[in-house]
Design a protein around this motif. Sequence first.
Motif: not given
Length: 478
Positions: A163-167, A312-315
Amino acid sequence: MGTRFISWISRSEKRSTKPKWIAFRSSRGFICFVVTIAVFTDVFLYGMIVPVTPTALQQKVGLSSDHEQKWTSILLALYAAALLAVSPVSGYLADRMQTRRWPLLTGLVALAASTSLLCVGNTLGLWIAGRIFQGASAAVVWTVGLALLVDTVGKESLGQFLGYTSMGLSLGAMTGPLLGGVIYQSGGYYAVFATAFAVIGVDIVLRLALIEKRHAAPWLESEKVSREEQVTHYSQETKSVATEADRTAIAEKPVPAVLRLLASPRLLSSLWSYFIIALLLASFDAVLPLYVQDTFGWEQTGQGLIFIPMSIPQLINPAIGAFIDRYPGSRRYLGAGSFVCSVPVYVLLRLVTHNSMQQKILLCALLTLLGVCIAVLIPVIILEINEIVEEEEKKSPESFGKGGAVAQAYGMSNAAFAAGSLAGPFFAGYIRTSAGWGTMAWTLGLLSGVTGLPVVLTVGGWIGTKSTGPAVEERVEA
Protein backbone atom coordinates in the motif's frame (compact mmCIF):
# COMPACT_ATOMS: atom_id res chain seq x y z
CA MET A 1 28.76 -14.51 -21.40
CA GLY A 2 25.43 -14.12 -19.60
CA THR A 3 26.35 -16.78 -17.03
CA ARG A 4 29.69 -15.08 -16.27
CA PHE A 5 27.93 -11.73 -15.83
CA ILE A 6 25.41 -13.24 -13.40
CA SER A 7 28.26 -14.90 -11.47
CA TRP A 8 30.08 -11.58 -11.27
CA ILE A 9 26.96 -9.87 -9.95
CA SER A 10 26.58 -12.55 -7.28
CA ARG A 11 30.22 -12.23 -6.18
CA SER A 12 29.95 -8.45 -6.04
CA GLU A 13 27.28 -8.78 -3.36
CA LYS A 14 29.70 -10.64 -1.04
CA ARG A 15 31.61 -8.07 0.97
CA SER A 16 34.71 -8.74 3.03
CA THR A 17 33.99 -5.96 5.53
CA LYS A 18 30.82 -5.21 7.40
CA PRO A 19 28.91 -2.29 5.80
CA LYS A 20 27.98 0.63 8.02
CA TRP A 21 24.44 0.79 9.42
CA ILE A 22 23.73 -2.63 7.96
CA ALA A 23 20.77 -3.33 10.23
CA PHE A 24 19.02 -0.13 9.11
CA ARG A 25 19.99 -0.47 5.43
CA SER A 26 18.61 -4.01 5.30
CA SER A 27 15.50 -3.35 7.40
CA ARG A 28 12.14 -3.86 5.79
CA GLY A 29 11.12 -0.27 6.57
CA PHE A 30 14.10 1.19 4.70
CA ILE A 31 13.76 -1.25 1.80
CA CYS A 32 10.07 -0.39 1.48
CA PHE A 33 10.99 3.32 1.52
CA VAL A 34 13.58 2.82 -1.24
CA VAL A 35 11.13 0.90 -3.43
CA THR A 36 8.42 3.50 -2.82
CA ILE A 37 10.79 6.34 -3.80
CA ALA A 38 11.87 4.36 -6.87
CA VAL A 39 8.25 4.01 -7.98
CA PHE A 40 7.57 7.66 -7.16
CA THR A 41 10.60 8.81 -9.15
CA ASP A 42 9.69 6.78 -12.20
CA VAL A 43 6.06 7.94 -12.31
CA PHE A 44 6.93 11.50 -11.30
CA LEU A 45 9.40 11.92 -14.17
CA TYR A 46 6.99 10.31 -16.61
CA GLY A 47 4.25 12.77 -15.63
CA MET A 48 6.57 15.74 -15.36
CA ILE A 49 7.38 15.55 -19.07
CA VAL A 50 3.72 15.37 -20.14
CA PRO A 51 2.95 19.13 -20.11
CA VAL A 52 6.29 19.85 -21.78
CA THR A 53 5.91 17.40 -24.65
CA PRO A 54 3.54 19.31 -27.00
CA THR A 55 5.56 22.53 -26.82
CA ALA A 56 8.89 20.70 -27.11
CA LEU A 57 7.74 18.78 -30.18
CA GLN A 58 6.76 22.04 -31.85
CA GLN A 59 9.61 24.33 -30.78
CA LYS A 60 12.59 21.94 -30.45
CA VAL A 61 11.72 19.17 -32.93
CA GLY A 62 9.94 21.45 -35.39
CA LEU A 63 6.66 19.56 -35.77
CA SER A 64 3.63 21.45 -37.01
CA SER A 65 0.63 21.82 -34.72
CA ASP A 66 -1.29 19.37 -36.93
CA HIS A 67 1.09 16.56 -35.97
CA GLU A 68 1.45 17.30 -32.25
CA GLN A 69 -1.47 15.14 -31.09
CA LYS A 70 -0.41 12.26 -33.33
CA TRP A 71 3.16 12.13 -32.04
CA THR A 72 2.15 12.74 -28.44
CA SER A 73 -0.02 9.61 -28.67
CA ILE A 74 2.72 7.66 -30.43
CA LEU A 75 5.25 8.53 -27.72
CA LEU A 76 2.82 7.37 -25.02
CA ALA A 77 2.29 4.14 -26.93
CA LEU A 78 6.04 3.58 -27.22
CA TYR A 79 6.38 3.90 -23.43
CA ALA A 80 3.70 1.25 -22.93
CA ALA A 81 5.23 -0.98 -25.62
CA ALA A 82 8.64 -0.86 -23.92
CA LEU A 83 7.01 -1.64 -20.58
CA LEU A 84 5.23 -4.60 -22.19
CA ALA A 85 8.40 -5.97 -23.81
CA VAL A 86 10.88 -5.49 -20.97
CA SER A 87 8.76 -6.58 -17.98
CA PRO A 88 8.94 -10.37 -18.57
CA VAL A 89 12.64 -10.16 -19.42
CA SER A 90 13.51 -8.15 -16.31
CA GLY A 91 11.55 -10.59 -14.15
CA TYR A 92 13.38 -13.59 -15.61
CA LEU A 93 16.83 -12.01 -15.20
CA ALA A 94 16.07 -10.85 -11.65
CA ASP A 95 15.17 -14.40 -10.61
CA ARG A 96 18.25 -15.81 -12.33
CA MET A 97 20.61 -13.27 -10.75
CA GLN A 98 19.25 -13.96 -7.27
CA THR A 99 19.72 -10.30 -6.43
CA ARG A 100 17.30 -7.40 -6.70
CA ARG A 101 19.64 -4.48 -6.03
CA TRP A 102 21.59 -4.61 -9.28
CA PRO A 103 18.54 -4.80 -11.56
CA LEU A 104 17.11 -1.81 -9.66
CA LEU A 105 20.32 0.11 -10.33
CA THR A 106 20.16 -0.89 -14.00
CA GLY A 107 16.63 0.49 -14.17
CA LEU A 108 17.88 3.76 -12.72
CA VAL A 109 20.55 3.96 -15.45
CA ALA A 110 17.79 3.54 -18.04
CA LEU A 111 15.76 6.30 -16.36
CA ALA A 112 18.73 8.68 -16.33
CA ALA A 113 19.42 7.88 -19.99
CA SER A 114 15.81 8.56 -20.95
CA THR A 115 15.76 11.88 -19.09
CA SER A 116 19.02 12.94 -20.77
CA LEU A 117 17.72 12.05 -24.22
CA LEU A 118 14.49 13.98 -23.67
CA CYS A 119 16.41 16.95 -22.28
CA VAL A 120 18.61 17.35 -25.36
CA GLY A 121 16.06 15.95 -27.79
CA ASN A 122 15.80 18.09 -30.91
CA THR A 123 14.82 15.22 -33.22
CA LEU A 124 12.01 12.69 -33.14
CA GLY A 125 14.57 9.89 -32.91
CA LEU A 126 15.86 11.16 -29.56
CA TRP A 127 12.32 11.52 -28.17
CA ILE A 128 11.43 8.03 -29.33
CA ALA A 129 14.56 6.58 -27.71
CA GLY A 130 13.88 8.55 -24.53
CA ARG A 131 10.35 7.24 -24.15
CA ILE A 132 11.50 3.66 -24.84
CA PHE A 133 14.18 3.89 -22.14
CA GLN A 134 11.58 5.36 -19.78
CA GLY A 135 9.27 2.40 -20.35
CA ALA A 136 12.14 -0.03 -19.79
CA SER A 137 12.97 1.68 -16.49
CA ALA A 138 9.36 1.41 -15.34
CA ALA A 139 9.36 -2.30 -16.17
CA VAL A 140 12.41 -2.92 -13.98
CA VAL A 141 11.17 -0.81 -11.07
CA TRP A 142 7.77 -2.46 -10.85
CA THR A 143 8.96 -6.01 -11.52
CA VAL A 144 12.07 -6.07 -9.35
CA GLY A 145 10.78 -3.63 -6.74
CA LEU A 146 7.69 -5.68 -5.96
CA ALA A 147 9.75 -8.88 -5.89
CA LEU A 148 12.16 -7.24 -3.44
CA LEU A 149 9.27 -6.31 -1.15
CA VAL A 150 7.98 -9.88 -1.24
CA ASP A 151 11.47 -11.14 -0.32
CA THR A 152 11.76 -8.70 2.55
CA VAL A 153 8.36 -8.19 4.14
CA GLY A 154 6.51 -10.82 6.11
CA LYS A 155 3.34 -12.16 4.59
CA GLU A 156 1.34 -10.84 7.51
CA SER A 157 2.35 -7.25 6.55
CA LEU A 158 2.83 -7.51 2.79
CA GLY A 159 -0.46 -5.82 1.91
CA GLN A 160 0.26 -2.81 4.10
CA PHE A 161 3.76 -2.31 2.67
CA LEU A 162 2.49 -2.71 -0.89
CA GLY A 163 0.00 0.00 0.00
CA TYR A 164 2.84 2.40 0.74
CA THR A 165 4.33 1.59 -2.65
CA SER A 166 1.00 2.36 -4.30
CA MET A 167 0.98 5.67 -2.43
CA GLY A 168 4.31 6.49 -4.07
CA LEU A 169 2.76 5.73 -7.44
CA SER A 170 -0.24 7.97 -6.75
CA LEU A 171 1.81 10.88 -5.41
CA GLY A 172 4.13 10.70 -8.41
CA ALA A 173 1.22 10.61 -10.85
CA MET A 174 -0.46 13.52 -9.05
CA THR A 175 2.50 15.84 -8.52
CA GLY A 176 4.49 15.13 -11.71
CA PRO A 177 2.26 16.89 -14.26
CA LEU A 178 1.40 19.72 -11.85
CA LEU A 179 5.01 20.56 -10.96
CA GLY A 180 6.09 20.04 -14.56
CA GLY A 181 3.63 22.65 -15.75
CA VAL A 182 4.42 25.14 -12.96
CA ILE A 183 8.20 24.81 -13.33
CA TYR A 184 7.96 25.06 -17.11
CA GLN A 185 5.93 28.26 -16.93
CA SER A 186 8.16 29.89 -14.32
CA GLY A 187 11.63 28.56 -15.15
CA GLY A 188 11.51 27.27 -18.68
CA TYR A 189 12.29 24.00 -20.45
CA TYR A 190 15.63 23.17 -18.85
CA ALA A 191 14.41 23.99 -15.34
CA VAL A 192 12.05 21.02 -15.65
CA PHE A 193 14.92 18.67 -16.43
CA ALA A 194 17.13 20.17 -13.72
CA THR A 195 14.43 19.17 -11.24
CA ALA A 196 14.25 15.73 -12.84
CA PHE A 197 18.00 15.14 -12.44
CA ALA A 198 17.84 16.29 -8.82
CA VAL A 199 15.15 13.70 -8.07
CA ILE A 200 17.21 11.04 -9.85
CA GLY A 201 20.20 11.99 -7.69
CA VAL A 202 18.25 11.31 -4.50
CA ASP A 203 17.06 8.00 -5.93
CA ILE A 204 20.64 7.00 -6.78
CA VAL A 205 21.79 7.53 -3.19
CA LEU A 206 18.91 5.46 -1.79
CA ARG A 207 19.33 2.54 -4.20
CA LEU A 208 23.06 2.40 -3.57
CA ALA A 209 22.48 2.41 0.19
CA LEU A 210 20.07 -0.52 0.05
CA ILE A 211 21.29 -3.93 1.22
CA GLU A 212 19.11 -6.99 0.69
CA LYS A 213 18.30 -8.95 3.82
CA ARG A 214 19.86 -12.15 2.61
CA HIS A 215 23.13 -10.37 1.80
CA ALA A 216 23.12 -8.76 5.24
CA ALA A 217 22.61 -12.12 6.94
CA PRO A 218 26.32 -12.97 7.52
CA TRP A 219 26.74 -9.89 9.72
CA LEU A 220 23.51 -10.13 11.68
CA GLU A 221 23.09 -12.03 14.92
CA SER A 222 23.37 -15.75 14.27
CA GLU A 223 20.13 -16.62 15.99
CA LYS A 224 18.25 -13.95 14.07
CA VAL A 225 19.77 -15.07 10.78
CA SER A 226 18.79 -18.66 11.55
CA ARG A 227 15.15 -17.69 11.99
CA GLU A 228 15.09 -15.42 8.96
CA GLU A 229 16.65 -18.00 6.68
CA GLN A 230 13.74 -20.29 7.46
CA VAL A 231 11.21 -17.82 6.18
CA THR A 232 12.80 -15.75 3.39
CA HIS A 233 11.88 -16.28 -0.21
CA TYR A 234 15.33 -17.66 -0.95
CA SER A 235 15.41 -20.21 1.87
CA GLN A 236 17.25 -23.29 0.69
CA GLU A 237 15.37 -25.53 3.09
CA THR A 238 11.97 -24.30 1.94
CA LYS A 239 13.00 -24.83 -1.66
CA SER A 240 14.44 -28.31 -1.07
CA VAL A 241 11.84 -29.83 1.26
CA ALA A 242 9.52 -31.98 -0.79
CA THR A 243 6.93 -34.63 -0.23
CA GLU A 244 7.20 -38.09 -1.76
CA ALA A 245 5.03 -36.86 -4.61
CA ASP A 246 7.41 -33.94 -5.15
CA ARG A 247 10.42 -36.27 -5.25
CA THR A 248 8.72 -38.31 -7.92
CA ALA A 249 8.06 -35.15 -9.91
CA ILE A 250 11.68 -34.04 -9.54
CA ALA A 251 12.79 -37.17 -11.37
CA GLU A 252 10.84 -35.91 -14.36
CA LYS A 253 11.88 -32.96 -16.49
CA PRO A 254 10.58 -29.84 -14.71
CA VAL A 255 8.11 -27.59 -16.47
CA PRO A 256 9.47 -24.04 -16.99
CA ALA A 257 8.27 -21.63 -14.31
CA VAL A 258 6.52 -19.31 -16.74
CA LEU A 259 4.53 -22.12 -18.35
CA ARG A 260 3.54 -23.54 -14.97
CA LEU A 261 2.33 -20.13 -13.81
CA LEU A 262 0.42 -19.45 -17.03
CA ALA A 263 -1.33 -22.81 -16.63
CA SER A 264 -2.95 -21.46 -13.45
CA PRO A 265 -6.50 -20.13 -14.06
CA ARG A 266 -6.06 -17.95 -10.99
CA LEU A 267 -3.03 -16.22 -12.48
CA LEU A 268 -4.78 -15.74 -15.82
CA SER A 269 -7.71 -14.18 -13.98
CA SER A 270 -5.34 -11.86 -12.10
CA LEU A 271 -3.55 -10.86 -15.30
CA TRP A 272 -6.88 -10.13 -16.98
CA SER A 273 -7.96 -8.03 -14.00
CA TYR A 274 -4.71 -6.07 -14.09
CA PHE A 275 -5.15 -5.56 -17.84
CA ILE A 276 -8.64 -4.13 -17.30
CA ILE A 277 -7.49 -1.84 -14.46
CA ALA A 278 -4.78 -0.42 -16.73
CA LEU A 279 -7.21 -0.07 -19.63
CA LEU A 280 -9.66 1.87 -17.47
CA LEU A 281 -6.96 4.19 -16.12
CA ALA A 282 -5.37 4.76 -19.54
CA SER A 283 -8.78 5.49 -21.03
CA PHE A 284 -9.17 8.46 -18.72
CA ASP A 285 -5.59 9.58 -19.39
CA ALA A 286 -6.42 9.86 -23.08
CA VAL A 287 -10.01 11.12 -22.98
CA LEU A 288 -10.56 13.12 -19.79
CA PRO A 289 -8.26 16.10 -20.54
CA LEU A 290 -9.86 16.62 -23.93
CA TYR A 291 -13.37 16.21 -22.53
CA VAL A 292 -12.96 18.83 -19.78
CA GLN A 293 -11.40 21.14 -22.36
CA ASP A 294 -14.35 20.75 -24.70
CA THR A 295 -17.02 20.80 -21.97
CA PHE A 296 -15.65 23.23 -19.36
CA GLY A 297 -13.09 25.14 -21.43
CA TRP A 298 -10.25 24.14 -19.06
CA GLU A 299 -6.65 24.67 -20.16
CA GLN A 300 -3.53 22.72 -19.16
CA THR A 301 -3.71 23.44 -15.44
CA GLY A 302 -7.33 22.35 -15.17
CA GLN A 303 -6.68 19.31 -17.31
CA GLY A 304 -4.00 18.22 -14.85
CA LEU A 305 -6.00 19.04 -11.72
CA ILE A 306 -8.95 16.90 -12.83
CA PHE A 307 -6.92 13.76 -12.09
CA ILE A 308 -6.54 14.67 -8.41
CA PRO A 309 -9.98 13.27 -7.42
CA MET A 310 -8.93 9.88 -8.81
CA SER A 311 -5.46 10.04 -7.20
CA ILE A 312 -6.30 11.10 -3.64
CA PRO A 313 -8.14 7.84 -2.75
CA GLN A 314 -4.90 5.95 -3.41
CA LEU A 315 -3.69 7.28 -0.05
CA ILE A 316 -5.88 4.65 1.63
CA ASN A 317 -3.86 1.85 0.02
CA PRO A 318 -1.87 1.03 3.20
CA ALA A 319 -5.11 0.76 5.17
CA ILE A 320 -6.63 -1.52 2.52
CA GLY A 321 -3.47 -3.65 2.49
CA ALA A 322 -3.46 -3.91 6.29
CA PHE A 323 -7.13 -4.96 6.25
CA ILE A 324 -6.39 -7.69 3.69
CA ASP A 325 -3.40 -8.85 5.75
CA ARG A 326 -5.68 -9.30 8.75
CA TYR A 327 -8.57 -10.82 6.79
CA PRO A 328 -7.06 -12.64 3.77
CA GLY A 329 -10.40 -14.14 2.81
CA SER A 330 -11.75 -10.67 2.10
CA ARG A 331 -9.72 -10.38 -1.12
CA ARG A 332 -12.33 -12.17 -3.18
CA TYR A 333 -15.18 -9.93 -2.10
CA LEU A 334 -13.23 -6.68 -2.08
CA GLY A 335 -11.98 -7.32 -5.61
CA ALA A 336 -15.28 -8.45 -7.11
CA GLY A 337 -17.21 -5.81 -5.17
CA SER A 338 -14.96 -3.01 -6.44
CA PHE A 339 -15.38 -4.05 -10.06
CA VAL A 340 -19.16 -4.38 -9.72
CA CYS A 341 -19.68 -1.24 -7.62
CA SER A 342 -17.82 0.86 -10.16
CA VAL A 343 -20.36 -0.02 -12.89
CA PRO A 344 -23.06 2.51 -11.86
CA VAL A 345 -20.35 5.14 -11.35
CA TYR A 346 -19.17 4.75 -14.93
CA VAL A 347 -22.74 4.86 -16.20
CA LEU A 348 -23.45 8.05 -14.24
CA LEU A 349 -20.57 9.81 -16.01
CA ARG A 350 -22.94 10.21 -18.96
CA LEU A 351 -24.81 12.82 -16.88
CA VAL A 352 -21.88 15.23 -17.17
CA THR A 353 -22.80 17.07 -20.34
CA HIS A 354 -22.48 20.87 -19.95
CA ASN A 355 -20.54 23.63 -18.24
CA SER A 356 -21.89 24.43 -14.77
CA MET A 357 -20.63 24.27 -11.20
CA GLN A 358 -22.98 21.37 -10.41
CA GLN A 359 -21.63 19.41 -13.35
CA LYS A 360 -18.03 20.00 -12.27
CA ILE A 361 -18.81 18.86 -8.72
CA LEU A 362 -20.61 15.79 -10.07
CA LEU A 363 -17.65 14.85 -12.27
CA CYS A 364 -15.16 15.23 -9.39
CA ALA A 365 -17.38 13.17 -7.06
CA LEU A 366 -17.73 10.35 -9.60
CA LEU A 367 -14.00 10.33 -10.29
CA THR A 368 -13.32 10.12 -6.54
CA LEU A 369 -15.58 7.07 -6.26
CA LEU A 370 -13.76 5.43 -9.16
CA GLY A 371 -10.47 6.23 -7.45
CA VAL A 372 -11.67 4.42 -4.32
CA CYS A 373 -12.52 1.32 -6.35
CA ILE A 374 -9.09 1.34 -8.01
CA ALA A 375 -7.41 1.85 -4.62
CA VAL A 376 -9.07 -1.32 -3.34
CA LEU A 377 -8.40 -3.38 -6.46
CA ILE A 378 -4.64 -2.93 -6.85
CA PRO A 379 -3.59 -4.46 -3.46
CA VAL A 380 -6.05 -7.32 -4.01
CA ILE A 381 -4.53 -8.31 -7.35
CA ILE A 382 -0.89 -7.86 -6.31
CA LEU A 383 -1.33 -9.99 -3.19
CA GLU A 384 -3.22 -12.62 -5.16
CA ILE A 385 -0.31 -12.96 -7.62
CA ASN A 386 2.15 -13.43 -4.76
CA GLU A 387 0.01 -16.14 -3.16
CA ILE A 388 -0.33 -17.96 -6.48
CA VAL A 389 3.46 -18.06 -6.87
CA GLU A 390 3.96 -19.37 -3.33
CA GLU A 391 1.42 -22.14 -3.81
CA GLU A 392 2.91 -23.17 -7.16
CA GLU A 393 6.40 -23.20 -5.66
CA LYS A 394 5.16 -25.47 -2.91
CA LYS A 395 3.63 -27.88 -5.43
CA SER A 396 6.65 -28.02 -7.73
CA PRO A 397 9.85 -26.49 -6.27
CA GLU A 398 12.02 -28.04 -8.98
CA SER A 399 10.34 -25.89 -11.66
CA PHE A 400 11.28 -22.60 -10.02
CA GLY A 401 14.90 -23.06 -8.93
CA LYS A 402 16.71 -21.23 -6.16
CA GLY A 403 15.53 -17.79 -7.19
CA GLY A 404 11.87 -18.69 -7.36
CA ALA A 405 9.54 -17.02 -9.83
CA VAL A 406 8.02 -14.08 -8.01
CA ALA A 407 9.84 -11.55 -10.21
CA GLN A 408 8.72 -13.40 -13.33
CA ALA A 409 5.13 -13.36 -12.09
CA TYR A 410 5.25 -9.63 -11.48
CA GLY A 411 6.92 -9.25 -14.84
CA MET A 412 3.91 -10.88 -16.46
CA SER A 413 1.55 -8.67 -14.44
CA ASN A 414 3.47 -5.60 -15.60
CA ALA A 415 3.17 -6.83 -19.17
CA ALA A 416 -0.59 -7.15 -18.71
CA PHE A 417 -0.73 -3.65 -17.24
CA ALA A 418 1.31 -2.31 -20.15
CA ALA A 419 -1.01 -4.01 -22.65
CA GLY A 420 -3.97 -2.35 -20.97
CA SER A 421 -2.20 1.01 -21.01
CA LEU A 422 -1.57 0.53 -24.71
CA ALA A 423 -5.15 -0.49 -25.54
CA GLY A 424 -6.98 1.99 -23.30
CA PRO A 425 -6.39 5.24 -25.24
CA PHE A 426 -7.34 3.65 -28.55
CA PHE A 427 -10.38 1.89 -27.08
CA ALA A 428 -11.84 4.89 -25.26
CA GLY A 429 -10.73 7.43 -27.83
CA TYR A 430 -12.36 5.57 -30.70
CA ILE A 431 -15.66 5.07 -28.87
CA ARG A 432 -15.86 8.69 -27.70
CA THR A 433 -15.09 9.97 -31.18
CA SER A 434 -17.57 7.70 -32.94
CA ALA A 435 -20.36 7.30 -30.35
CA GLY A 436 -19.85 10.00 -27.73
CA TRP A 437 -18.87 10.40 -24.07
CA GLY A 438 -21.96 8.66 -22.70
CA THR A 439 -21.44 5.50 -24.73
CA MET A 440 -17.79 5.41 -23.78
CA ALA A 441 -18.73 5.67 -20.09
CA TRP A 442 -21.17 2.74 -20.03
CA THR A 443 -18.83 0.64 -22.17
CA LEU A 444 -16.09 1.04 -19.55
CA GLY A 445 -18.65 0.13 -16.91
CA LEU A 446 -19.57 -3.02 -18.82
CA LEU A 447 -15.93 -4.11 -18.97
CA SER A 448 -15.55 -3.51 -15.24
CA GLY A 449 -18.70 -5.45 -14.35
CA VAL A 450 -17.82 -8.44 -16.53
CA THR A 451 -14.36 -8.63 -14.94
CA GLY A 452 -15.95 -9.02 -11.52
CA LEU A 453 -17.08 -12.55 -12.47
CA PRO A 454 -13.63 -14.22 -12.82
CA VAL A 455 -12.48 -12.33 -9.74
CA VAL A 456 -15.24 -13.71 -7.51
CA LEU A 457 -14.66 -17.20 -8.93
CA THR A 458 -10.87 -17.44 -8.63
CA VAL A 459 -9.33 -14.95 -6.18
CA GLY A 460 -8.10 -16.82 -3.10
CA GLY A 461 -8.74 -20.15 -4.84
CA TRP A 462 -11.73 -21.47 -6.73
CA ILE A 463 -14.91 -20.42 -4.98
CA GLY A 464 -16.21 -23.19 -2.75
CA THR A 465 -12.77 -24.69 -2.19
CA LYS A 466 -10.29 -23.87 0.55
CA SER A 467 -6.93 -22.48 -0.54
CA THR A 468 -3.94 -24.40 0.70
CA GLY A 469 -2.10 -21.17 1.46
CA PRO A 470 1.55 -20.41 0.99
CA ALA A 471 4.30 -22.79 1.81
CA VAL A 472 5.53 -20.76 4.73
CA GLU A 473 2.99 -19.01 6.90
CA GLU A 474 5.15 -17.32 9.47
CA ARG A 475 7.60 -14.57 8.69
CA VAL A 476 9.93 -12.73 10.98
CA GLU A 477 9.99 -8.97 11.13
CA ALA A 478 13.25 -7.21 10.59
